[in-house]
Scaffold this active site. Sequence first.
Site, PDB file in Angstrom:
ATOM      1  N   HIS A  95      -5.992 -15.086  27.914  1.00  0.00           N
ATOM      2  CA  HIS A  95      -6.899 -15.244  26.768  1.00  0.00           C
ATOM      3  C   HIS A  95      -7.630 -13.947  26.460  1.00  0.00           C
ATOM      4  O   HIS A  95      -7.849 -13.590  25.300  1.00  0.00           O
ATOM      5  CB  HIS A  95      -7.933 -16.345  27.062  1.00  0.00           C
ATOM      6  CG  HIS A  95      -7.351 -17.704  27.278  1.00  0.00           C
ATOM      7  ND1 HIS A  95      -7.305 -18.306  28.520  1.00  0.00           N
ATOM      8  CD2 HIS A  95      -6.780 -18.585  26.419  1.00  0.00           C
ATOM      9  CE1 HIS A  95      -6.747 -19.510  28.415  1.00  0.00           C
ATOM     10  NE2 HIS A  95      -6.414 -19.694  27.151  1.00  0.00           N
ATOM     11  N   GLY A 122      -0.995 -16.903  22.180  1.00  0.00           N
ATOM     12  CA  GLY A 122      -0.198 -16.363  23.264  1.00  0.00           C
ATOM     13  C   GLY A 122       1.265 -16.757  23.144  1.00  0.00           C
ATOM     14  O   GLY A 122       1.582 -17.865  22.698  1.00  0.00           O
ATOM     15  N   SER A 167      -1.858 -19.310  33.290  1.00  0.00           N
ATOM     16  CA  SER A 167      -2.033 -20.589  32.598  1.00  0.00           C
ATOM     17  C   SER A 167      -3.229 -21.294  33.199  1.00  0.00           C
ATOM     18  O   SER A 167      -3.449 -21.236  34.413  1.00  0.00           O
ATOM     19  CB  SER A 167      -0.790 -21.464  32.786  1.00  0.00           C
ATOM     20  OG  SER A 167      -1.089 -22.811  32.445  1.00  0.00           O
TER      21      SER A 167
END
Lengths: 284, 284
Positions: free
Chosen positions: B41, B151, B189
């Site tokens: 992120h 992403g 993740s």
Amino acid sequence: MSHEVDIVRAVADLRNRVRYWRDQGLGVALVPTMGALHQGHMSLISHALEVADRVVASIFVNPIQFGPGEDFARYPRQEAEDAAQLSKAGCHLLFAPQVAEMYPDGFSTQVRVTGLSEGLCGAARPGHFDGVSTVVSKLLLQVQPSVALFGEKDYQQLAVIRRMVRDLDIPVSVRGVEIVREEDGLALSSRNAYLTAEQRAIAPALYRVLCATAEALAAGGAASDLCPAAAQSLVAAGFDSVDYLELREADTLAPVESVVRPSRLLVAARLGTTRLIDNVALTP
Amino acid sequence: MSHEVDIVRAVADLRNRVRYWRDQGLGVALVPTMGALHQGHMSLISHALEVADRVVASIFVNPIQFGPGEDFARYPRQEAEDAAQLSKAGCHLLFAPQVAEMYPDGFSTQVRVTGLSEGLCGAARPGHFDGVSTVVSKLLLQVQPSVALFGEKDYQQLAVIRRMVRDLDIPVSVRGVEIVREEDGLALSSRNAYLTAEQRAIAPALYRVLCATAEALAAGGAASDLCPAAAQSLVAAGFDSVDYLELREADTLAPVESVVRPSRLLVAARLGTTRLIDNVALTP
């Protein structure tokens, strides 16, 4: 005095024109139509001119809101006459795209409003409102107007669009504009052109029966009694069939038995292959 | 040196803040997330800072993209830590709405991308991408950024969003940002947090097998031979099952047998109740 309305066919050109206005601080209104313009559409244009500095009309006979066997192919197309009317009315820009500009190869997105889309016209025309909400979301995002105007004749469509705009947070204010009628009460519609002289003579019964039923509801009658009787009297007046004649809550279109909140009495009925719709407002 | 990121929870406040920037001529980027932020992120935030003057991140664990029995309830929520990371990264505004702000009573609109949504993760998670495209269209229309960043780990999601933005004419530029990986190759993740130590030791096989398969494809191997074999080797490495391991055309996600156009090798596999996804690019 009016000069001819400019016509753009590409989204990029449309956006350039609108951006120029927006950069000058001008408010922009959109009036989406399928063309075959009549005084009902012109009423939308004049309302738009009251609330915005610049008015864009769109003409697009949207294939994805017509079902198989519906009148997509024969829907009246008369762009030159439409452009002349828009010019006279003071509309600033006409967006008239080809199908390939709206739905290029690979197009595969659908906007669907559940619930509101499902009864009334949605029952007789499966997928119709998905096509409407998809094309209207596109038009709103192509033009990015501050206000968009729709006729109340297509009342369910207006309710679906209001819901969609609220749900997707499309930054636009949606306004419904009152139905314009012929002197005998028939709501103006591009599809009135399909009527034979004989059918045209029968057609005003639609509004007459709506008004009589609305009066009986206002006097305390029950929708479950009055609506089926009203549908029968339309057939007696010469309509071939009645798709629906129902009392609904004005915002949610939930069925109601009497007018305790703002409501609409809505009808769709057929004269030969032509399907006419109409509605009237009822307030408690 | 960074000061704390401001948090807004209402769409109206969000719009006021963004309008103020837009009125100053500043470009705005949006980075939509579900929180539980990691370096992947942060990479989106730093790319956003390169292409825009102001960066809005959103954190919203979107209920409508989780199926029954999926991990909506236990999805990690850690807003304070997320806000601290965003502050440090130089993000300007955090939009963190409650569910009722995004889906108020009566909400009933769905955005659906057919085709692209249907195979791969769409097969194992019916309705998932409808939930994604609906919430992303809302976020894009709430913020109205000039650019939005996603992403590439969620590659099918990126393809669905690109298609939706093009199809609905949402006025935004969509950018995909490269996957960020742990040193051993595991794609970052938020769901990696679910892994036990034992599962975490198995997990890097996902990327290892993808790379080996990509190499074999580049050497002229056929997807129909290599992909099933690769899935088997994931199970041999300790994965409990493989949802898919497939070669697809990069834009349309159409199945392909060899790399004649830009392509992606995509995988989803399960370690216990945790489902991991990954993908690698292949060019002819």
